[in-house]
Design an enzyme around this catalytic site. Structure first.
Site, PDB file in Angstrom:
ATOM      1  N   ASP A   1     -56.383  60.514 -66.318  1.00  0.00           N
ATOM      2  CA  ASP A   1     -56.983  61.853 -66.290  1.00  0.00           C
ATOM      3  C   ASP A   1     -56.500  62.698 -67.473  1.00  0.00           C
ATOM      4  OD1 ASP A   1     -58.586  63.822 -65.183  1.00  0.00           O
ATOM      5  OD2 ASP A   1     -57.703  63.672 -63.187  1.00  0.00           O
TER       6      ASP A   1
ATOM      7  N   ASP B   1     -66.143  67.193 -62.511  1.00  0.00           N
ATOM      8  CA  ASP B   1     -66.204  66.514 -61.207  1.00  0.00           C
ATOM      9  C   ASP B   1     -67.524  66.720 -60.483  1.00  0.00           C
ATOM     10  OD1 ASP B   1     -63.679  65.856 -61.864  1.00  0.00           O
ATOM     11  OD2 ASP B   1     -62.703  66.971 -60.248  1.00  0.00           O
TER      12      ASP B   1
END
Ligand code: GLA
Length: 401
Positions: free
Chosen positions: A147, A202
């Protein structure tokens, strides 16, 4: 002296020779990831029960392989700097979990972050890349999602390259999933670094819309579908555009789940279920395990689909497949039912990028409805159907010879 020079050359040049592990994702990776449903609430019971369900639900048989633990599995680093799992959530440790998952014929994925801390505030890999990669390899990890929170000042390509090299040095083949949300156009530089890269922020459990959180938003299915035009040429075997994990079974309508899943298959996105597969409805299971639709995603050509028609709320997406076949997805983006009447013989669909054309006026194709799992005639007929709001028709056309 000669020996010293050879040794010096080896040490100095080895990192330059590092490569990603090739061939680990010749078709888009399939599996499950904990984040969309469970967020930080992960523990070894959830992960091992999910592995059990992967087998008993038929998902493994349909091709799902990876059980991926997302953020928040971490405990502290030990005195030598090695990362440890949270001892309360993972008391048996990662090696034992990996053994359990491997014994079921599945693979285990884990999550870290290129910055000091993960998005969930757990220890990131910055400064510990080689040590973390070595630890993952020792545990028997097969997939790493990496990430991009808390990376202020870092160069994305460099940071992902460092972890790629660390994984290479650790020596265990690990799928490397780049998650920097498309901020730095990873499709332009990541082909030789990772096996897939997120193209968006997201996903949310929304078909059409967004959920704002001040400085960032999470996105609906249609918003991610539309977000990046002109990047399909960067996606292909072993290097995929990643449209984010699935929200099938997490609260959208059955039609929306079906459309979401179909579109991710059309786009050759990784397919990581994001629901509780231990307790899913029959409708959810039927969507996630439709082998004919999955075959569109897993087609060996690895071509990302493209929009070939837009007429008000109706869109048609096309994906050329092996054996001169073609998948088409009719999508109703609007709120009202649409009457679809598609006279094949009047259409010609061309994938300019791959120089493949389908001329239904000249060649006849058999038409199969992949959700109804039925042959529905040929392209000499007319496709006539009512298409409900946010639903899809997915057909596969195979040449007659
Ligand atoms: C980021 C990622 C998500 C998820 C969370 C975990 O937002 O994009 O997919 O991994 O972090 O904190």
């Amino acid at each position: 002296m000669k020996k010293i020079i050879v040794l010096f050359l080896l040490v100095v040049t080895t990192p330059c020779l590092a490569q990603k592990f090739e061939g680990l994702a010749l078709t888009p990776p399939m599996g499950w990831n904990s984040w969309n449903k469970f967020a930080c609430d992960v523990n070894e019971q959830l992960i091992s029960e999910t592995a059990d369900a992967m087998v008993t639900s038929g998902m493994k048989d349909a091709g799902y392989m990876y059980i991926n633990i997302d953020d928040c599995w971490h405990g502290e680093r030990d005195s030598l700097g090695f990362i440890r799992p949270d001892p309360e959530r993972f008391p048996s440790g990662m090696k034992s979990l990996a053994d359990y998952i491997h014994a079921k014929g599945l693979k285990l994925g884990i999550y870290s972050d290129a910055g000091w801390k993960t998005c969930g505030g757990r220890p990131g890999s910055r400064g510990y890349e080689y040590q973390d990669a070595m630890q993952y390899a020792t545990w028997g990890i097969d997939y790493l999602k990496y990430d991009w929170c808390n990376t202020e000042g870092l160069n994305a390509e460099g940071a992902y390259l460092t972890m790629r090299n660390a994984l290479a040095a650790a020596g265990r083949p690990i799928v490397f999933s780049i998650c920097e949300w498309g901020n730095d156009n990873p499709w332009e530089w990541a082909k030789n670094i990772g096996h897939c890269w997120r193209i968006s922020g997201d996903i949310a459990v929304i078909f059409d819309g967004e959920e704002g959180f001040g400085s960032w938003s999470s996105w609906g299915v249609l918003q991610i579908l539309d977000m990046r035009e002109g990047i399909r040429q960067y996606s292909g075997p072993d290097h995929w555009n990643d449209f984010d994990m699935l929200e099938v079974g997490n609260g959208m309508s059955v039609a929306e789940d079906r459309a979401h899943f179909s579109l991710w298959c059309m786009m050759a996105s990784p397919l990581l279920a994001g629901n509780d597969i231990r307790n899913m409805s029959n409708e959810t299971r039927d969507i996630l395990t439709n082998k004919e639709v999955i075959a569109v995603n897993q087609d060996s050509l690895g071509i990302q689909g493209f929009k070939c028609l837009k007429k008000s709320d109706l869109e048609i997406w096309a994906k050329p497949l092996q054996d001169d076949a073609l998948a088409l997805c009719f999508l109703n983006r609007g709120m009202n039912t649409i009457s679809v009447e598609y006279k094949w013989s009047e259409h010609r669909i061309e994938d300019g990028l791959n120089k493949i054309a389908f001329n239904f006026g000249e060649n006849e194709y058999n038409v199969r409805d992949l959700w109804a799992k039925k042959n529905i005639g040929t392209t000499n007929d007319v496709l006539k159907r009512e298409l409900a709001s946010h639903d899809v028709i997915v057909v596969k056309l195979s040449p007659q010879n």
